[in-house]
Design a protein around this motif. Structure first.
Motif, PDB file in Angstrom:
ATOM      1  N   MET A  57       0.796  -1.166   0.054  1.00  0.00           N
ATOM      2  CA  MET A  57      -0.117   0.038  -0.019  1.00  0.00           C
ATOM      3  C   MET A  57       0.860   1.106  -0.096  1.00  0.00           C
ATOM      4  N   MET A  58       1.951   1.034   0.562  1.00  0.00           N
ATOM      5  CA  MET A  58       2.882   2.484   0.512  1.00  0.00           C
ATOM      6  C   MET A  58       4.021   2.310  -0.776  1.00  0.00           C
ATOM      7  N   GLY A  59       4.123   1.221  -1.403  1.00  0.00           N
ATOM      8  CA  GLY A  59       5.024   1.123  -2.444  1.00  0.00           C
ATOM      9  C   GLY A  59       4.121   1.463  -3.673  1.00  0.00           C
ATOM     10  N   GLY A  60       3.094   0.909  -3.765  1.00  0.00           N
ATOM     11  CA  GLY A  60       2.349   1.111  -4.915  1.00  0.00           C
ATOM     12  C   GLY A  60       2.555   0.065  -5.924  1.00  0.00           C
ATOM     13  N   HIS A  61       2.315   0.407  -7.277  1.00  0.00           N
ATOM     14  CA  HIS A  61       2.413  -0.235  -8.453  1.00  0.00           C
ATOM     15  C   HIS A  61       3.615  -0.380  -9.164  1.00  0.00           C
ATOM     16  N   THR A  62       4.378   0.615  -8.762  1.00  0.00           N
ATOM     17  CA  THR A  62       5.864   0.387  -9.548  1.00  0.00           C
ATOM     18  C   THR A  62       6.972   0.913  -8.839  1.00  0.00           C
TER      19      THR A  62
END
Length: 522
Positions: free
Chosen positions: A155-160
């Motif tokens: 959730m903190m690093g996201g998709h990329t």
């Protein structure tokens, strides 16, 4: 006015004007503002430094009702409430999916795994995180996420993200196409030895001694309160100790050096989530000796981490907050009560009354209806369920899908939000339940406590919603503020530090003056 190293002098402190080269975002899992306020006078390490030299907001809010790890982390670097991130709970149900009636995990790709062996993925996160926004403007920007839980890192690093490591099943793992480097392999070897060993008890700070009082949890649950983390080798009990946070911060420091974060032409992002406070809260409650030891140790290791950043000479800025607060064990609360969500019993009663083949209700706070019900039966089930929930003395409120969908997303001071506002901020029509049930304050949905699980969070009340938010830049002016802000305000404030335009509508707003933040248009 004299300019010094990109900073404008203001008395003995300075107002930082240039963008930082590294943004560090730290989430402390289950770190309520109540706990922070209680222990702040006793902090002497990193938490003391952030509070005394940064901009401290005592009244930060995870403003929504679903105060769990996944929804809370999804707000911090997106600027959006769970209603827009799509992350409404740690686990949800998909009546139209192949997994029904089993739950779907917030940080998995259910098409590539099973409930027992899930595949970690950001699939369900609908919006970009700060690291993704940075990469759009600065393609060479690096985004790194290190956490004690996979869902926090996702959730903190996201998709990329460029790097994502999280503690799972006794070692640091990643969902990315990456092999463990030397630092991760060394960290995993150390973790394996720690988990396998019978570690000696941690030293008890003097002010924790008065909390050494064992309390038996009922019915027939473990006694907690006077522990020193003297446990037999157990991965579960290792997590509920300060050692997990220390391992995460050590790995984060290693990755700063390996990836040269903060030393590139473009700014970088390091997202860190520390999970041990949550595991300690669940295993022992929030007011015993165990939590006292944990918070003192957290303060110390955060101090060492900040000292390490300073020694590296990196121009950094930092924010620290929490994904949610917590509730102590009911046995220590004058108004506390152990209880189970009534969905099972209510569903069974409706099943018998209507002559159904299966319990028509699935879930707890978010309650889903059996998709096999015909429309007429479905309406009868909803009417009966609403009446039963509203008659339950432990239920504060229950809302239907239609009711929440009709409410606007709330704005303004989160202190003044009604229960329906808090529930609406957690509601996504595609993934939320048909009914949303909110329990009364200090009603703990753990009817039978067990080792590792005697207390919890997840309510719509301020003990779970209110969290500290601390913005920090070396040499920036310090301030202690009592005004109310939300965790969705963090991302646009960090973007202001960076001079990064925030494209598209978000729920949060830049907080002027947070460690020198100058908001666009102000």
């Amino acid at each position: 006015m004299v300019t010094l190293s990109g900073c404008a002098t203001v008395g003995q402190r300075t107002a930082v004007s240039r963008p930082p080269k590294l943004v560090v975002a730290i989430a402390v899992d289950q770190f309520s503002a109540d706990l922070f306020d209680e222990y702040q006078p006793r902090f002497t390490g990193g938490l003391a430094r952030l509070a005394r030299r940064g901009t401290l907001f005592h009244n930060g809010y995870q403003a929504h009702a679903a105060t769990e790890t996944c929804p809370g982390h999804s707000t911090i670097l997106t600027g959006d409430h769970p209603a827009h991130t799509g992350i409404v709970a740690n686990n949800f149900y998909d009546p139209a999916g192949k997994r029904w009636p089993a739950a779907v995990y917030c940080a998995e790709d259910e098409d590539r795994g099973t409930a027992a062996n899930y595949v970690v993925s950001p699939r369900h996160l609908k919006v970009p995180v700060l690291g993704e926004r940075m990469k759009r403007l600065w393609p060479e920007s690096r985004s790194v996420a290190i956490a004690g839980k996979d869902r926090a890192a996702v959730m903190m690093g996201g998709h990329t993200p460029d790097i994502r490591w999280y503690y799972r099943d006794g070692r640091f793992q990643t969902d990315l196409d990456a092999k463990p480097d030397d630092d991760v392999m060394a960290a995993n070897a150390k973790l394996k030895a720690l988990v396998a060993s019978h570690a000696p008890p941690l030293l008890v700070p003097a002010d924790c001694l008065a909390r050494a009082k064992g309390v038996a949890t009922a019915p027939k649950g473990p006694t907690v309160g006077a522990g020193r983390f003297e446990h037999d080798p157990s991965e579960q009990l290792f997590r509920a100790s300060p050692a997990l946070d220390e391992a995460v911060l050590n790995l984060a420091g290693d990755e700063i050096d390996r990836d040269q974060l903060g030393r590139h032409a473009s700014p970088d992002l390091l997202a860190i989530s520390l999970s041990a406070t949550d595991y300690v809260g669940h295993a022992f409650g929030t007011e015993g000796q165990e939590m006292c030891i944990q918070l003192h140790r957290l303060d110390a290791i955060l101090g060492a981490f900040l000292d390490g950043l300073d020694r590296r000479g990196i121009d950094y800025a930092l924010v620290l907050t929490a994904d949610h607060g917590g509730t102590d064990i009911p046995e220590r609360l004058s108004d506390g009560k152990r209880y189970g969500f009534p969905s099972g019993a209510i569903g069974e009663a409706i099943k018998a009354q209507l002559g159904l083949k299966a319990n028509p209700l699935v879930g707890g706070g978010d309650v889903y209806l059996d998709p096999a019900l015909d429309p007429a039966t479905r309406d009868r089930v909803v009417a009966l369920a609403l009446a039963a929930y509203r008659a339950d003395p432990n239920v504060a409120a229950v809302f239907t899908r239609a009711e929440l969908a009709a409410y606007p997303i709330p704005t303004g001071d989160p202190v003044n939000w009604r229960l329906e506002d808090r529930a609406r901020a957690s509601f996504d029509a595609k993934v939320s339940g048909d009914l949303t049930v909110l329990l009364k304050r200090h009603v703990v949905p753990i009817p039978k406590p067990a080792v590792g699980y005697v207390a919890t969070h997840g309510s719509a009340w301020d003990n779970d919603r209110r969290v500290p938010i601390l913005f920090y830049r070396p040499r920036a002016r310090a301030a202690e503020r009592r005004d109310d802000i939300m965790t969705v305000d963090i991302m646009p404030t960090l973007a202001a530090w960076l001079g990064l335009p925030v494209e598209g509508a978000i729920d949060g707003h830049c907080v002027a003056g947070a460690a020198g933040a100058v908001c666009p248009g102000r």
